[in-house]
Design an enzyme around this catalytic site. Structure first.
Site, short mmCIF file in Angstrom:
data_model
loop_
_atom_site.label_atom_id
_atom_site.label_comp_id
_atom_site.label_asym_id
_atom_site.label_seq_id
_atom_site.Cartn_x
_atom_site.Cartn_y
_atom_site.Cartn_z
CG ASP A 63 -11.49 46.01 75.57
OD1 ASP A 63 -12.36 46.04 76.45
OD2 ASP A 63 -11.22 45.00 74.89
CG ASP A 185 -15.28 42.19 77.87
OD1 ASP A 185 -15.46 40.95 77.99
OD2 ASP A 185 -14.16 42.66 77.61
#
Ligand code: ZN
Length: 1080
Positions: A63, A185
């Protein structure tokens, strides 16, 4: 047949080359070694026929900020928050890959990769290049971050892909070009994203999250992999093969071998009492056997990795080696399961080679529910001020790109400054950035990055605007005479330059390719000012008091009591006008503005000839008159009380940063009476509404406008009652919308929504409010056979139509509990110790739903959508000159393009690319159905448009700007026969030979190969990548076959193709991207 076809191809390419003789510069180098690269589809490990081939995908999900900031994740600091350090991951993976050529790894986030790359020695870089050239390290996705799909605007998505792919292309050449989208995601998936991937030339995309009911049904019916029709307007060039992953992106239960996991390693010591080989392989086989039932081919993709995995890559690889070894050993005893190291592109190739047909899909994957009470629809609105700031960032990036491209002289810092903003905006698109699903500290880090990047690009802009404006000032040698300052607090009517100076200059830079009329508001101390336009004309002005809710705001450090309003007309395309504004010492024609007398017994009406708004005696909007009809339309603020629970089971889910879950779907009114003040002047009429102590609004209609503006101000949301609140603005009409409404997909095409319904599967909605919420990036609308109501937003918000004729948009939310999806904090934004205040705009359109005599309302909405996304940017400068001096000394009007493009053509990009290159994108902003007259092909000449530049040549690319469109090949997949109602696959037929490549009725820009014409293996590494090769081929427009070229014909052909080359056509919703070569 196959070979013949290949022969024809070569002939056509060759003849094209002869005609054009083009030197193509600066698109990537070939790999430096002599060895032919073996990346992509040619580097796949072989699968075994008649076996279930299990493609193990070693991957890490990194991320770009979430619980930790981007840099904390990269360097691995703050381990108490999360044990995650990306630099160690890439180090470790590269070491493992170098040791063993069998192993594979994919990497996704360019933001992290290039941070790492810059720190490596040349020697290490060469090793990594070798891994990439051999297909052992493969880039996938490749954008700066893995962007969110609900709250992002397509302009920013395209930009961040273009930049990530550009660096990959510059660094690795064709082997660095990703072929697969990897959106594992993001919390739901937009149709526009599929369209963007397809137009970028990707062969497919895999994702992790879809509604749990949809997923069940798809696995049950073997429809988890499909052909997604990404566009209603663009036919098959927006089609994308798309696959839903089985297990999100995690490893199967018990097979997580990372340092962060607690699963048992594979213990194969022959005599070890802990030997678990048999049990582990049995368990794995059980998993894959079950999984195989959900998919159509004897190939399975199994993700072996998770968030920030592979910091110690050996742990994973050592166990994967054993898993593969012991599983495949069983083949000797009749097992038909075959494990292999693979990549998503190798998996896709296997699907393609299977030669079967696939289901299709035309809707999107919103909203996403992970369980009956967890609808991920809260993040559509979470952190509304960050969402707006992100949109400002895009706006400024476009301005900075254009002006950097237009610069007469460019200093060495120009590129680093611009790249810094490009990269920061790339980070902002991440699925935990603009979404608002990060920790508070991380959100602050994003905001800080944005503000630093905006400042960096401001220095480019200041330099360029000074160069352009002082060119005519013969006496001046000062390089940066004017400040060209941006006032970042205009949204609370605060700006030091305009407040504190008796005279100042306001430069309005218009980034659109058509000229624009715009009402301008400037915060000022007093009401008597004179505004002079570049021709010396004194313009009509009006002063409107700053709303009380704004002027009373604590911590607003401003002396501005008024906003000075004037109409800036005919702002030049891709250019500016500078206005001279001076406080008048003589009393102006207009007096001090005062509110219209209060009326308690009758209605209040504001408006103009196009649209009138009527407010009832309680201060609420009651009616709108437009297009010759009057409709009951009210507007009010309400709030949902947030559900709270311990999240231990589905029923106890709290509303949180991701999840919207109102408590019992109850809704409360903000007030039943609104106090109003009315201001009417010659330019604008306004109603200032106060709903309660924390909600107020200004409703305004400008004199020439065709819509009404609702500028809402919400906060601090009170929480003394310990109840989280989610605030909506609701527009109620008498339009009979019959459960149907429309929301945009990333700011482009509109999607039809139906209450309590999903287009492709039977849904049971357990949260009747949250389960009907959809992302609204720019627009929500509804209509019946006579009337239509549409609202444009200024940032991403959640929205719905929960009753016929009613639209609601969630503008702000303040919550006291976490929703247990990882962020670990309540979404309780504060500023100066109190709840965060948010302010923004809704633009309301009401009118006839059918085609109007001149232009449809939908088309007008599209235009305003563009003008509100990219209005003129305001630059303020203090000036010491008299108005006369100012008028004669400076260039106060400038346009960067010479031909005004048709209004429905948007210059989507104009930016410096490689040296002596521009990247430009043109876009038709209407859909086919928007307008009978204007939803048509438009044609124009690029060279004429870009006449400010010395254009030497152009070449069309894929949407991302990093691959030549005419060399562009995509894998083709065949839809199931029953889905062939939509059949655009017949680009050419089996019987015809050559002509089908060149005889398309529209410019043939995309060469599509049907299965019969190319062997699967040919769709490989050698196709579709930009190559710098001496005999690189033809330019874009080929309308006629050119099979035999005589010397005579060659000359004629060269002349006509020279003209044709710059002439382009756009169909509705089409975007075309070009690299423009400039003379040195
Ligand atoms: Zn993530």
């Amino acid at each position: 047949m196959l070979h013949k076809f290949g022969g024809w191809l070569a002939l056509i390419y060759l003849s094209s080359f002869v005609v054009h003789h083009v030197e193509l510069r600066n698109i990537r180098r070939e790999p430096e070694s002599d060895a032919r690269p073996q990346c992509g589809y040619t580097s796949c490990h072989p699968t075994k026929p008649n076996m279930l081939n299990v493609h193990l995908i070693a991957h890490t999900h990194d991320d770009v900020g979430w619980l930790k900031t981007v840099d904390q994740y990269y360097y691995g600091s703050e381990t108490r928050i999360q044990k995650a350090g990306v630099q160690y991951i890439i180090d470790s993976v590269v070491e493992s890959l170098l040791r063993d050529p069998e192993k594979r790894f994919i990497y996704v986030e360019s933001a992290f990769f290039f941070k790492w790359w810059k720190e490596q020695t040349k020697e290490q870089q060469d090793k990594v290049k070798m891994l990439v050239n051999e297909g052992r390290l493969e880039f996938i996705g490749g954008a700066w971050s893995m962007n969110d799909e609900a709250t992002t605007h397509y302009q920013s998505v395209i930009d961040q892909f273009a930049w990530g792919l550009r660096l990959l292309n510059d660094t690795f050449g064709e082997c660095g070009r990703p072929r697969i989208g990897w959106q594992i995601d993001p919390f739901g998936h937009s149709r526009e994203m599929a369209s963007i991937f397809a137009q970028m030339g990707f062969d497919g995309m895999f994702f992790g999250r879809l509604d749990y009911q949809d997923k069940d049904e798809r696995l049950m019916t073997q429809k988890a992999e499909m052909i997604w029709h990404g566009s209603e307007n663009l036919d098959d060039k927006a089609d994308l093969f798309t696959g839903a992953l089985y297990n999100n992106y995690q490893a199967p239960d018990g097979f997580c071998f990372d340092i962060l996991c607690a699963d048992q390693p594979i213990i194969d010591g022959k005599h070890s009492p802990d030997n678990n080989v048999k049990e582990r392989i049995d368990a794995f086989f059980e998993f894959v056997t079950k999984m195989a039932k959900g998919y159509r081919t004897p190939n399975l993709l199994i993700t072996m990795g998770e968030d920030f995995h592979y910091q110690n890559a050996d742990m994973w690889y050592k166990n994967l080696d054993k898993l593969i070894k012991y599983a495949n050993e069983r083949q000797a005893n009749g097992s038909n399961i075959n494990l292999l190291y693979s990549t998503p592109s190798c998996y896709l190739k296997s699907l393609h080679d299977a030669g079967i047909s696939w289901p299709t899909k035309s809707d999107d994957f919103f909203p996403y529910a992970s369980d009956p009470h967890a609808y991920w629809t809260g993040y559509f609105t979470s952190r509304p001020t960050l969402k707006r700031f992100e949109r400002d960032g895009n706006h400024f990036l476009q301005v900075c790109k254009q002006l950097s491209a237009l610069a007469p002289k460019r200093s060495a810092e120009f590129d680093p400054h611009l790249n810094f903003l490009r990269e920061t905006m790339g980070i902002m698109q991440h699925h935990d950035a603009v979404t608002g699903t990060e920790k508070q500290k991380v959100a602050l880090d994003y905001a800080k990055r944005m503000s630093v990047a905006l400042r960096a690009c401001s220095t480019n802009i200041r330099s360029v605007l000074n160069q352009l404006s002082i060119a005519s000032d013969r006496n001046s040698q000062e390089p940066s005479k004017f400040e060209f300052k941006t006032c970042t607090l205009l949204n609370i009517s605060s700006c030091a330059t305009s407040e504190l100076n008796k005279r100042f200059a306001l430069t309005l830079y218009n980034p659109l390719a058509h000229s624009v009329n715009e009402y301008v508001r400037v915060p000022v101390k007093d009401y008597n000012y004179v505004v002079i336009d570049p021709t010396g004309k004194v313009l009509p002005v009006q002063a409107v008091p700053v709303p009380k809710a704004v002027s009373n705001m604590k911590h607003r450090n401003s002396s501005a009591q008024y906003e000075l309003v004037f109409l800036a007309s005919s702002l030049p395309p891709v250019g500016y006008k500078t206005y001279y504004i001076e406080k008048s010492e003589t009393i102006p024609a207009i007096g001090k503005p005062s509110p219209s007398p209060k009326k308690t017994s009758s209605y209040t009406v504001i408006g103009n000839n196009n649209i009138q708004l009527t407010f009832d005696t309680n201060g609420f909007l009651a009616e709108v008159t437009a297009d010759g009809m009057t409709r009951m339309i009210s507007q009010e603020f309400l709030y949902y009380e947030a559900a709270t629970g311990n999240n231990a089971e589905f029923l106890n889910r709290s509303s949180g940063a991701y999840i919207f879950r109102p408590d019992n779907n109850q809704i409360r009114f903000a007030t039943d009476e609104v106090t109003i003040e009315v201001y009417k002047g010659q330019l604008v009429q306004e109603v200032h509404q106060k709903f309660n102590d924390w909600i107020s609004q200004v409703v305004r209609v400008y004199k020439q406008s065709n819509h009404a503006e609702f500028e809402w101000l919400v906060g601090p949301i009170p929480i003394k009652d310990n109840i989280g609140k989610e605030v909506i603005s609701r527009f109620k009409s008498d339009i009979k919308s019959d459960g149907i409404f429309f929301t945009d997909s990333n700011g482009r095409e509109m999607l039809k929504r139906k209450r309590n319904h999903r287009e492709t599967w039977n849904v049971k909605i357990h949260e009747s409010v949250a389960g009907n919420y959809y992302p609204v990036t720019t627009k929500i609308a509804l209509e019946d056979t006579t009337a239509r109501m549409a609202i444009l937003t200024d940032r991403a918000q959640g929205g719905s139509s929960l009753e016929d004729g009613v639209l609601e948009l969630m503008v702000h939310r303040r919550l006291l509990h976490d929703d247990a999806f990882g962020v670990g904090e309540a979404l309780n934004e504060t500023e100066y110790g109190e709840g965060l205040i948010a302010r923004g705009k809704h633009h309301l359109f009401v009118g006839q739903s059918l085609q109007r005599p001149d232009v449809s309302l939908k088309a007008i909405e599209r235009l305003v959508q563009l003008e509100t996304l990219l209005p003129s940017w305001k630059f303020f400068s203090n000036v010491s000159y008299s108005s006369d001096q100012w008028l004669t000394s400076f260039t106060n009007t400038y346009h960067g393009i010479s031909v005004v493009l048709p209004k429905f053509v948007n210059l989507l990009s104009l930016e410096p690319w490689h040296e002596n290159e521009l990247l430009v994108r043109f876009e038709h902003i209407l859909e086919k159905k928007d307008d009978v007259r204007y939803s048509q092909y438009v044609q124009f000449n690029i060279k004429d448009v870009l006449s400010a530049f010395n254009v030497e040549n152009i070449r069309e690319t894929t949407l991302d700007g990093n691959a030549w469109l005419d060399e562009h090949r995509r894998m083709e997949f065949v839809p199931d026969p029953e889905d062939e109602a939509y059949n655009n696959y017949g680009t050419f037929t089996k019987s015809s030979k050559v002509v089908h490549l060149l005889s398309a009725s529209k410019p043939m820009l995309e060469v599509k190969y049907s299965k019969e014409t190319l062997e699967a293996g040919q769709l490989g590494a050698e196709s579709n990548r930009i190559k710098r090769s001496a005999n690189s081929r033809h330019f874009t427009l080929h309308r006629k076959p050119q099979q035999e070229v005589s010397a005579e014909n060659l000359k004629i052909s060269m002349q006509s193709s020279e003209r044709e080359k710059y002439l382009i056509e756009l169909s509705p919703m089409e975007i075309r991207t070009f690299v423009v070569y400039l003379a040195k």
